[in-house]
Write an enzyme that holds these catalytic residues in place. Structure first.
Site, PDB file in Angstrom:
ATOM      1  CG  HIS A 193      -2.055  -0.952   1.135  1.00 16.41           C
ATOM      2  ND1 HIS A 193      -1.880  -2.317   1.121  1.00 16.41           N
ATOM      3  CD2 HIS A 193      -3.399  -0.740   1.055  1.00 16.41           C
ATOM      4  CE1 HIS A 193      -3.059  -2.917   1.046  1.00 16.41           C
ATOM      5  NE2 HIS A 193      -3.999  -1.991   1.005  1.00 16.41           N
ATOM      6  CG  HIS A 235       2.806  -3.519   6.226  1.00 23.95           C
ATOM      7  ND1 HIS A 235       3.485  -4.407   5.419  1.00 23.95           N
ATOM      8  CD2 HIS A 235       1.574  -3.387   5.676  1.00 23.95           C
ATOM      9  CE1 HIS A 235       2.699  -4.790   4.429  1.00 23.95           C
ATOM     10  NE2 HIS A 235       1.534  -4.191   4.561  1.00 23.95           N
TER      11      HIS A 235
END
Length: 271
Positions: A193, A235
């Site tokens: 992303h 993440h």
């Protein structure tokens, strides 16, 4: 003196250790000593022969083992610095994962953070680019959209390849969603992303005429989408930062291989 000698003899006779069955405790048998000495000599000779028969490579390896142990017990400064930064990254990422699950401190905002992450997903952007490309009637618009589609496809392939090589897990044990599996965004490093929003924001800033407030909002959107992945526990911080770097590099790559209007028209006609 003659009287003392019979007394000492009487003591020796009365001493239990002087009996025949206890002589081995006081004075070992000569046969046992010889057997032991022969066994020691034979084992020494066998050890010497084994040392002579050993391969020089094995001797070298046995001599190097203590040095290797010392290297493991005393790591280099670079290793200590890298491990320290890695530990700080993991600790900070876990603390910032405030929406990792429903029981987290910001667990109620998890749905909103996930929605923000969807705005940076690859599938909606590829579908939207294809729809705009079908409806576009200008050559300039078709050129920009075709190169944008190329950039999105390159982003998915590059990030998926890097993630397969690194195979780094996220700070929390969170299973990827269906859209993540479709774009092969199953590992943590680098953040897909983050790379996508960095590439898109740079692409739009270069190829679209936008007012200053819109340009600022575009940059803020990219930053929010990137760090929303840390908040939901998918993440680490370094994954997102590296994703921003890879996104910028992908934009530079697309600029180098930019397809001209004629090339785009030819591809559209084939399609």
């Amino acid at each position: 003196m003659p009287a003392s000698q019979p007394r000492s003899r009487a003591r020796d006779r009365n001493n239990v250790l002087n009996r025949a069955e206890f002589l081995s405790l006081n004075q070992p048998m000569k046969g046992n000593q010889e057997g032991r000495s022969c066994g020691r000599k034979q084992s020494g000779q066998a050890g010497a022969a084994g040392a002579q028969n050993t391969n020089p490579k094995e001797r070298r390896q046995s001599q190097q083992l203590p040095e290797e142990d010392c290297m493991q017990l005393n790591p280099s400064f670079k290793g200590i610095a890298f491990n320290s930064l890695l530990a700080i990254d993991i600790c900070m990422s876990k603390r910032l994962g405030v929406c990792a699950n429903r029981a987290s401190s910001w667990g109620g905002a998890r749905s909103m953070i996930n929605l923000l992450g969807i705005t940076g997903h690859g599938i909606p952007w590829i579908a939207g680019t294809l729809i705009c490309l079908v409806k576009s009637s200008t050559l300039a618009g078709q050129e920009v959209l075709m190169n944008l589609l190329l950039a999105l496809l390159l982003d998915i392939m590059i990030v998926a390849g890097l993630q397969k090589l690194a195979k780094r897990k996220g700070p929390y044990d969170i299973n990827p969603g269906l859209l993540d599996y479709l774009t092969m965004d199953t590992y943590a490093f680098p953040a897909g992303h983050a790379s996508r929003v960095a590439m898109l924001s740079k692409f739009f800033l270069n190829h679209l005429v936008l007012a200053i407030p819109l340009r600022i909002l575009l940059v803020l959107w990219a930053l929010c989408v990137g760090f929303s992945r840390v908040m939901i526990g998918r993440h680490h911080i370094t994954d997102v930062l590296s994703g921003f770097v890879f996104g910028y590099l992908q934009f530079r790559l697309v600029e180098l291989i930019w397809m001209s209007s004629n090339t785009c028209q030819m591809l559209i006609s084939i399609w």
